[in-house]
Design an enzyme around this catalytic site. Structure first.
Site, mmCIF file in Angstrom:
data_model
loop_
_atom_site.group_PDB
_atom_site.id
_atom_site.type_symbol
_atom_site.label_atom_id
_atom_site.label_comp_id
_atom_site.label_asym_id
_atom_site.label_seq_id
_atom_site.Cartn_x
_atom_site.Cartn_y
_atom_site.Cartn_z
ATOM 1 N N ASP A 293 0.858 -1.173 0.000
ATOM 2 C CA ASP A 293 0.000 0.000 0.000
ATOM 3 C C ASP A 293 0.907 1.240 0.000
ATOM 4 O O ASP A 293 2.132 1.144 0.133
ATOM 5 C CB ASP A 293 -0.968 -0.024 1.198
ATOM 6 C CG ASP A 293 -2.207 0.818 0.910
ATOM 7 O OD1 ASP A 293 -2.123 1.772 0.121
ATOM 8 O OD2 ASP A 293 -3.270 0.523 1.493
ATOM 9 N N GLU B 237 -10.856 6.547 3.951
ATOM 10 C CA GLU B 237 -9.890 5.938 4.861
ATOM 11 C C GLU B 237 -10.058 6.421 6.311
ATOM 12 O O GLU B 237 -11.181 6.565 6.779
ATOM 13 C CB GLU B 237 -8.461 6.140 4.327
ATOM 14 C CG GLU B 237 -8.320 5.552 2.902
ATOM 15 C CD GLU B 237 -6.911 5.561 2.363
ATOM 16 O OE1 GLU B 237 -5.990 5.227 3.096
ATOM 17 O OE2 GLU B 237 -6.745 5.887 1.167
HETATM 18 C C1 BGC Z 1 -5.084 3.066 0.029
HETATM 19 C C2 BGC Z 1 -5.215 2.113 -1.126
HETATM 20 C C3 BGC Z 1 -4.952 2.830 -2.414
HETATM 21 C C4 BGC Z 1 -3.615 3.525 -2.361
HETATM 22 C C5 BGC Z 1 -3.292 4.291 -3.616
HETATM 23 C C6 BGC Z 1 -3.827 3.861 -0.028
HETATM 24 O O1 BGC Z 1 -3.847 4.854 0.935
HETATM 25 O O2 BGC Z 1 -5.125 2.342 1.234
HETATM 26 O O3 BGC Z 1 -6.494 1.531 -1.126
HETATM 27 O O4 BGC Z 1 -5.017 1.927 -3.482
HETATM 28 O O5 BGC Z 1 -3.606 4.419 -1.290
HETATM 29 O O6 BGC Z 1 -4.050 5.424 -3.738
HETATM 30 C C1 BGC Z 2 -2.980 9.839 -1.542
HETATM 31 C C2 BGC Z 2 -3.857 8.622 -1.547
HETATM 32 C C3 BGC Z 2 -3.406 7.727 -0.494
HETATM 33 C C4 BGC Z 2 -3.282 8.442 0.841
HETATM 34 C C5 BGC Z 2 -2.695 7.532 1.872
HETATM 35 C C6 BGC Z 2 -2.977 10.480 -0.176
HETATM 36 O O1 BGC Z 2 -2.150 11.592 -0.151
HETATM 37 O O2 BGC Z 2 -3.450 10.754 -2.477
HETATM 38 O O3 BGC Z 2 -3.812 7.973 -2.762
HETATM 39 O O4 BGC Z 2 -4.315 6.702 -0.412
HETATM 40 O O5 BGC Z 2 -2.510 9.581 0.754
HETATM 41 O O6 BGC Z 2 -2.555 8.141 3.097
#
Ligand code: BGC
Ligand code: BGC
Length: 644
Positions: free
Chosen positions: A321, A529
């Site tokens: 991730d 998230e």
């Molecule tokens: C998320 C994933 C996602 C990745 C890329 C992460 O923070 O947990 O689900 O695919 O970011 O954006």
């Molecule tokens: C990104 C996301 C990612 C997230 C994780 C963001 O800054 O744009 O894709 O999932 O950070 O914390």
């Protein structure tokens, strides 16, 4: 070179003399083209041979490059060439420019791809993005209901078509890889990612996974060897089952937290969808930030290597991730060097870095050179990445296809999304006790009231992961139809619609008698998230007040726009009808389709609707199960084809 047009190459059983002849033939063809014959570039060769051939030509720097996925914002041609970068991603909301068109996306991807093709071995990059409810980062894309709504449809055929449409829209922008589907089994709605989960029920998640993976990637032929990645070329994309494993089982639904379960229960509740994804030939699996019994998943060699790769026979690639390697050890004790070692040893193949690539490359190079990380492990990782790239035809068709640009936000996709919306809505109450059903509503009312924060807010009805990572309110977010607009389009021309976002009780009281009915649309504001973690799960204010004020005065239908069940018990008595709409996306017409009886309600709860949060976690099958509405509940209505 282009392959000699002969079919004998394919047959592994071809007699040696034929093979020799074929090799000679192609050598001649290559000589004519003025190029040396290069086996890995020959699409007629079996993928395994192409992988081995290419791997044998690669330097350590080229191998580590393949294992690196960097963010779009720092993927200049110079960086791609210097580091032999294997993959680029768009993080949530990371776009080439605001409201970029399909053509602009294609140009961006093409530029990066050309840089990769210029490197010594010309290995194409694989560009990945979160197309998790349609191609959601992209302006004007069709936004489908989030997964929780798809779970409510109970319709795998529809979900497969959604996967196909999403793949086509991603290809419209030149992108061949999505970080989807999320196959989490959300066991606690306090989790901020619960809407990314199809259901609390493992079987339902499996059903949808088995539909979404071939929807995105295409159907693997019968008797395809289990675990071998399958991605039909052309308009399909590589998928990614995430987040392995137990992401939906963390304590109190806290994002990225600890899932405390026996091995048996982990295998029973959270593992099965991965097996389905692997059976369908899923190209990649993303590891979860969360831990299992206190051990971070990203360093769990047993689950990643022994179970996923060896037992389930997964042969695609495992990706981390976002910045997950950095998070294995917690600051200020961050120990990146050690974390890299742990993750690679555990069986990670591609690292979503996404910014600190110089440090990552330097550390990994040192560790392979000094023997801390075995070259075998690197070769396994790179073979898996190359296998996917060959399987999906990236070497033959590395560049975006300009003819596909028109697929973005395509009308037919919007029709499918509208169908998904009406199939996903769950009718939980229809008429007060002993009274007549309220739904379907009459299209021929004289005057109606539409009220609430979510009635006319496209951004709200799309939720998180829409244009930006967290999502946002407003009607200029992207193209689509709000619920209010859909109601306007559905009712008779003569019907007067009063719309108010935050109704004032006294002014409603004045005209209460004139209203035939009211539609109240309230709910959660977008989140993604951890930002969505919520311990009280109440309807945000002024939602409850709007419900009480309006429903106290006018016959009312309440439509709840939310990523999960919320506390409604205190207000449900006041409502005449209650509909759970989840996060429907851009096609608000689907809501009107069922409210006004052009179609019947058919959706079934993909989750248990609890009474109060102190019951949580509470899931279907639990010993103490005392929900407001049980898993699987959903009233139905018949379409009213002949309204008087
Ligand atoms: C998320 C994933 C996602 C990745 C890329 C992460 O923070 O947990 O689900 O695919 O970011 O954006
Ligand atoms: C990104 C996301 C990612 C997230 C994780 C963001 O800054 O744009 O894709 O999932 O950070 O914390």
């Amino acid at each position: 070179m282009r392959a000699a047009p002969t079919t004998m190459w394919r047959s592994p059983a071809a007699p040696a003399c034929l093979l020799v002849a074929a090799v000679l033939l192609s050598a001649v063809a290559a000589a004519t083209a003025g190029e040396e014959y290069v086996k890995y570039k020959d699409p007629k060769k079996p993928i395994g041979e192409r992988v081995d051939d290419l791997l044998s030509r690669m330097t350590l720097a080229e191998k580590i490059g393949q294992m690196s996925q960097i963010e779009r914002a720092n993927a200049t041609s110079a960086v791609i060439e210097k580091y032999f970068v294997g993959s680029v991603l768009s993080g949530g909301g990371s776009v080439p420019s605001e409201k970029a068109t399909a053509k602009e996306w294609q140009q961006m991807v093409a530029k990066m791809q050309k840089a990769a093709l210029k490197t010594r071995l010309g290995i194409p990059i694989i560009y990945g993005i979160d197309a998790v409810h349609g191609h959601n980062n992209v302006h004007n894309a069709t936004i489908f209901p989030h997964n929780v709504g798809l779970g409510a449809t109970r319709d795998p055929k529809l979900v497969k078509r959604i996967g196909q449409s999403t793949a086509h829209e991603a290809r419209a922008t030149g992108i061949p890889y999505t970080f989807a589907p999320c196959v989490a089994v959300c066991r606690d709605p306090r989790w901020g990612r619960c809407y990314e989960s199809y259901s609390e029920d493992t079987k339902l998640v499996q059903l949808m996974t088995s539909a979404m993976v071939p929807g995105l990637q295409g159907d693997a032929p019968a008797r395809y060897p289990k675990g071998t990645p399958f991605v039909a070329g052309g308009m399909n994309v590589a998928g990614c089952a995430k987040h392995f494993v137990g992401d939906g089982g963390t304590r109190d639904g806290i994002n990225e937290n600890n899932t405390v379960l026996s091995f048996h229960d982990l295998m029973r509740i959270h593992m099965p969808p991965y097996d389905d994804a692997v059976i369908k030939g899923v190209a990649s699996v993303m590891i979860s930030y969360s831990s299992w019994n206190g051990v971070k998943m990203h360093e769990n060699r047993f689950l990643i290597t022994d179970i996923l790769k060896n037992k389930l026979k997964f042969r695609g690639f495992v990706i981390t991730d976002w910045q997950a390697v950095d998070r294995i050890t917690t600051p200020p004790h961050k120990h990146y060097y050690h974390s890299i070692q742990e993750t690679i040893h555990a069986g990670i193949d591609m690292v979503m870095i996404p910014y600190d690539y110089p440090e990552f490359v330097a550390d990994l190079t040192t560790q392979v050179s000094n023997g801390s990380i075995k070259l075998d492990r690197i070769n396994d990782a790179v073979s898996r990445i190359l296998r996917v790239k060959f399987a999906m035809g990236l070497f033959e068709n590395p560049l975006p296809d300009p003819r596909l640009a028109g697929e973005l936000g395509d009308k037919e996709h919007r029709q499918i999304a509208r169908e998904a919306v009406r199939r996903s809505l769950v009718l939980l109450k229809n008429g007060k006790h002993g009274e007549k059903p309220v739904l379907p509503l009459s299209k021929k009312a004289d005057k109606i009231l539409v009220a609430g924060s979510h009635a006319h807010n496209l951004g709200f009805q799309c939720g998180g992961w829409t244009v930006s990572w967290q999502g946002q309110g407003g009607n200029n977010v992207t193209a689509g139809t709000t619920i209010l607009e859909a109601i306007k389009a559905a009712v008779d021309e003569s019907t007067v619609i009063d719309y108010t976002e935050h109704p004032d009780k006294s002014s409603i009281a004045e005209s209460a008698k004139e209203y035939d009915y009211a539609v109240v649309v309230v709910g959660e504001e977008p989140y993604a998230e951890t930002e969505g973690d919520n311990l009280n799960l109440t309807i945000p204010s002024p939602g409850p007040k709007v419900i009480k004020d309006v429903c106290g005065l006018v016959k009312c239908v309440v439509v709840l726009v939310s990523g999960r069940p919320l506390v409604v018990e205190p207000y449900i008595g006041a409502m005449d009808a209650f509909v759970a709409a989840w996060l429907p996306g851009t096609e608000g017409h689907g809501v009107a389709d069922v409210l006004f009886g052009d179609h019947g309600f058919t959706g079934k709860l993909p989750r248990t609707w609890f009474k109060s949060v102190d019951q949580l976690p509470m899931n279907f099958g639990d010993k103490h199960y005392n929900p407001l509405f049980p898993f699987g509940f959903g009233l139905t209505t018949k379409p009213s084809h002949s309204q008087s």
